[in-house]
Design a protein around this motif. Structure first.
Motif, PDB file in Angstrom:
ATOM      1  N   GLU A 146       0.814  -1.212   0.000  1.00  0.00           N
ATOM      2  CA  GLU A 146       0.000   0.000   0.000  1.00  0.00           C
ATOM      3  C   GLU A 146       0.851   1.266   0.000  1.00  0.00           C
ATOM      4  OE1 GLU A 146      -2.689  -0.238   3.279  1.00  0.00           O
ATOM      5  OE2 GLU A 146      -3.797  -1.937   2.445  1.00  0.00           O
ATOM      6  N   ASN A 147       2.158   1.092  -0.175  1.00  0.00           N
ATOM      7  CA  ASN A 147       3.113   2.197  -0.236  1.00  0.00           C
ATOM      8  C   ASN A 147       3.056   3.086   1.005  1.00  0.00           C
ATOM      9  OD1 ASN A 147       5.225   3.549  -1.595  1.00  0.00           O
ATOM     10  ND2 ASN A 147       3.822   5.142  -2.298  1.00  0.00           N
ATOM     11  N   LYS A 176       9.490   5.858   1.009  1.00  0.00           N
ATOM     12  CA  LYS A 176       8.698   6.023  -0.205  1.00  0.00           C
ATOM     13  C   LYS A 176       7.376   6.710   0.124  1.00  0.00           C
ATOM     14  CE  LYS A 176      11.806   3.933  -2.604  1.00  0.00           C
ATOM     15  NZ  LYS A 176      12.674   4.711  -3.493  1.00  0.00           N
ATOM     16  N   THR A 177       7.052   7.744  -0.622  1.00  0.00           N
ATOM     17  CA  THR A 177       5.832   8.503  -0.368  1.00  0.00           C
ATOM     18  C   THR A 177       4.861   8.380  -1.540  1.00  0.00           C
ATOM     19  OG1 THR A 177       6.669  10.533  -1.398  1.00  0.00           O
ATOM     20  CG2 THR A 177       7.185  10.178   0.948  1.00  0.00           C
ATOM     21  N   LYS A 178       3.643   8.822  -1.320  1.00  0.00           N
ATOM     22  CA  LYS A 178       2.655   8.826  -2.397  1.00  0.00           C
ATOM     23  C   LYS A 178       3.100   9.736  -3.528  1.00  0.00           C
ATOM     24  CE  LYS A 178      -2.215   9.660  -3.439  1.00  0.00           C
ATOM     25  NZ  LYS A 178      -3.559  10.013  -2.924  1.00  0.00           N
ATOM     26  N   ALA A 179       3.735  10.848  -3.178  1.00  0.00           N
ATOM     27  CA  ALA A 179       4.222  11.792  -4.194  1.00  0.00           C
ATOM     28  C   ALA A 179       5.227  11.112  -5.122  1.00  0.00           C
ATOM     29  CB  ALA A 179       4.853  13.005  -3.528  1.00  0.00           C
ATOM     30  N   ASP A 180       6.098  10.279  -4.539  1.00  0.00           N
ATOM     31  CA  ASP A 180       7.072   9.540  -5.355  1.00  0.00           C
ATOM     32  C   ASP A 180       6.353   8.615  -6.323  1.00  0.00           C
ATOM     33  OD1 ASP A 180       9.217  10.705  -3.978  1.00  0.00           O
ATOM     34  OD2 ASP A 180       9.175   9.144  -2.433  1.00  0.00           O
ATOM     35  N   GLY A 181       5.331   7.912  -5.811  1.00  0.00           N
ATOM     36  CA  GLY A 181       4.582   6.981  -6.644  1.00  0.00           C
ATOM     37  C   GLY A 181       3.855   7.679  -7.780  1.00  0.00           C
ATOM     38  N   GLU A 227      -3.577   9.584 -10.094  1.00  0.00           N
ATOM     39  CA  GLU A 227      -4.301   9.257  -8.866  1.00  0.00           C
ATOM     40  C   GLU A 227      -5.125   7.984  -9.048  1.00  0.00           C
ATOM     41  OE1 GLU A 227      -4.463  10.470  -5.850  1.00  0.00           O
ATOM     42  OE2 GLU A 227      -3.570  12.478  -5.911  1.00  0.00           O
ATOM     43  N   LYS A 228      -5.761   7.854 -10.211  1.00  0.00           N
ATOM     44  CA  LYS A 228      -6.586   6.677 -10.486  1.00  0.00           C
ATOM     45  C   LYS A 228      -5.719   5.419 -10.566  1.00  0.00           C
ATOM     46  CE  LYS A 228     -10.579   8.821 -11.151  1.00  0.00           C
ATOM     47  NZ  LYS A 228     -11.756   8.601 -10.272  1.00  0.00           N
ATOM     48  N   ILE A 229      -4.591   5.522 -11.248  1.00  0.00           N
ATOM     49  CA  ILE A 229      -3.704   4.372 -11.407  1.00  0.00           C
ATOM     50  C   ILE A 229      -3.048   4.019 -10.079  1.00  0.00           C
ATOM     51  CG2 ILE A 229      -1.612   3.541 -12.564  1.00  0.00           C
ATOM     52  CD1 ILE A 229      -2.416   5.331 -14.946  1.00  0.00           C
ATOM     53  N   TYR A 230      -2.678   5.035  -9.319  1.00  0.00           N
ATOM     54  CA  TYR A 230      -2.086   4.814  -7.991  1.00  0.00           C
ATOM     55  C   TYR A 230      -3.043   4.008  -7.121  1.00  0.00           C
ATOM     56  CZ  TYR A 230       0.202   5.865  -3.524  1.00  0.00           C
ATOM     57  OH  TYR A 230       0.833   5.751  -2.307  1.00  0.00           O
ATOM     58  N   GLU A 231      -4.314   4.347  -7.203  1.00  0.00           N
ATOM     59  CA  GLU A 231      -5.316   3.630  -6.416  1.00  0.00           C
ATOM     60  C   GLU A 231      -5.383   2.166  -6.821  1.00  0.00           C
ATOM     61  OE1 GLU A 231     -10.129   3.847  -5.421  1.00  0.00           O
ATOM     62  OE2 GLU A 231      -9.185   5.364  -6.688  1.00  0.00           O
ATOM     63  N   LEU A 232      -5.296   1.889  -8.124  1.00  0.00           N
ATOM     64  CA  LEU A 232      -5.306   0.506  -8.599  1.00  0.00           C
ATOM     65  C   LEU A 232      -4.114  -0.275  -8.060  1.00  0.00           C
ATOM     66  CD1 LEU A 232      -6.287   0.715 -12.388  1.00  0.00           C
ATOM     67  CD2 LEU A 232      -7.693  -0.112 -10.498  1.00  0.00           C
ATOM     68  N   ILE A 233      -2.937   0.351  -8.107  1.00  0.00           N
ATOM     69  CA  ILE A 233      -1.711  -0.343  -7.718  1.00  0.00           C
ATOM     70  C   ILE A 233      -1.622  -0.548  -6.216  1.00  0.00           C
ATOM     71  CG2 ILE A 233       0.817  -0.238  -7.715  1.00  0.00           C
ATOM     72  CD1 ILE A 233       0.657   1.400 -10.276  1.00  0.00           C
ATOM     73  N   PHE A 234      -1.955   0.486  -5.456  1.00  0.00           N
ATOM     74  CA  PHE A 234      -1.651   0.465  -4.025  1.00  0.00           C
ATOM     75  C   PHE A 234      -2.847   0.291  -3.085  1.00  0.00           C
ATOM     76  CE2 PHE A 234       2.036   2.872  -5.781  1.00  0.00           C
ATOM     77  CZ  PHE A 234       3.013   1.953  -5.430  1.00  0.00           C
ATOM     78  N   THR A 235      -4.068   0.240  -3.608  1.00  0.00           N
ATOM     79  CA  THR A 235      -5.203   0.020  -2.708  1.00  0.00           C
ATOM     80  C   THR A 235      -6.120  -1.112  -3.162  1.00  0.00           C
ATOM     81  OG1 THR A 235      -6.728   1.590  -3.789  1.00  0.00           O
ATOM     82  CG2 THR A 235      -5.207   2.478  -2.130  1.00  0.00           C
TER      83      THR A 235
END
Length: 218
Positions: A34-35, A48-53, A89-97
Motif C-alpha cells: 500500500e506504499n 517512499k511517499t505517495k508523491a514519489d509513486g 491518482e486513479k492508477i495509484y489507487e489501482l496499484i496500491f489500494t
C-alpha cells in the motif's frame, strides 16, 4: 558468574524469534503493497511517499508520447499537468489500494534472516489501459467537435484522449474485473538486533511493490 549470566541473557534477547518474524512480516507486507511502509522497517534508502509513486506513474504516462500543454474541451480548459495528476491518482489507487496480499509462511533462515512466502493479486495495467483506450475511441470523434481549436494536432488528440479517460474512468471500467489468478512469491527480512525488529532493503521494497504489476508498454 553474574557477567556470564548477563551475557547469555543479552545474547538470548538479541536473537529473533519466529513469532517476531511473523509479526514483522505481516506488517511489512501489508504496508509495502500500500506504499505506506514505516521508515523504521526500511534498512536503506529514503522513505517512499505517495508523491514519489505519482511522479513515477506520470513519467510512465508520458513515455514516448507527446502531449499538448492544454486543451479546451466542452467549454472547459484542461491542462496537461491537471489531466496527468488525475490519471495518476486513479492508477495509484489501482496499484496500491486494490491489490490483496497475504503471508503464507515465515521461515527462519538463520540467526538474523527469515524467508517470507506470500500470495498477491497481480495487476495488468496494460490490459486496463487497453480497455480504457478502446472504450474512449467511441467518444473521441464526437469529442473533437467540442474542442478549441477544432483542427487538432496529434499531441492535442493524445491529450484529448487522456481527458476522456480521466473524466469517464468509472464508466469505461464499469465491467472490468481483475480475475487473474493470485501469484506466489517470497522475500527476505533481516533482523536488526539494536532495533529488535526486522527490516527490508529498498530493493526488496521495490520488488514487493512491482511483483505482478505489468505496466503500460510492457
Amino acid at each position: 558468574m553474574l557477567l556470564i549470566i548477563f551475557a547469555l541473557a543479552t545474547r538470548f534477547t538479541n536473537r529473533p524469534h519466529l513469532s517476531l518474524a511473523k509479526r514483522d512480516a505481516a506488517i511489512i507486507l501489508s504496508t509495502a503493497v500500500e506504499n505506506r511502509l514505516p521508515k523504521k522497517y526500511l534498512a536503506d534508502g529514503p522513505e517512499k511517499t505517495k508523491a514519489d509513486g505519482l511522479m513515477e506513474i506520470k513519467r510512465n504516462l508520458t513515455k514516448n508520447l507527446l502531449l499538448s500543454g492544454s486543451l479546451t474541451y466542452d467549454k472547459k480548459k484542461y491542462t496537461q499537468a491537471g489531466v496527468l495528476t488525475r490519471l495518476a491518482e486513479k492508477i495509484y489507487e489501482l496499484i496500491f489500494t486494490k491489490r490483496s496480499a497475504e503471508v503464507n509462511k515465515v521461515t527462519l533462515n538463520n540467526t538474523h534472516t527469515a524467508r517470507v512466502d506470500y500470495t498477491i493479486q497481480p495487476l495488468n495495467l496494460q490490459k486496463v489501459f487497453d480497455q480504457l483506450t478502446s472504450a474512449s475511441q467511441a467518444d473521441l470523434n464526437q469529442a473533437k467537435n467540442k474542442t478549441r481549436p477544432t483542427d487538432l494536432s496529434q499531441s492535442q488528440i493524445a491529450l484529448l484522449q487522456y481527458i476522456l479517460i480521466s473524466v469517464n474512468w468509472q464508466r469505461y471500467l464499469a465491467h472490468q474485473q481483475n480475475n487473474d489468478a493470485k501469484i506466489q512469491s517470497y522475500f527476505t527480512i533481516v533482523f536488526a538486533a539494536r532495533k529488535q525488529h526486522y527490516l527490508i532493503t529498498e530493493k526488496t521494497l521495490q520488488f514487493i511493490q512491482t511483483k505482478g504489476v505489468n505496466n503500460v508498454g510492457q
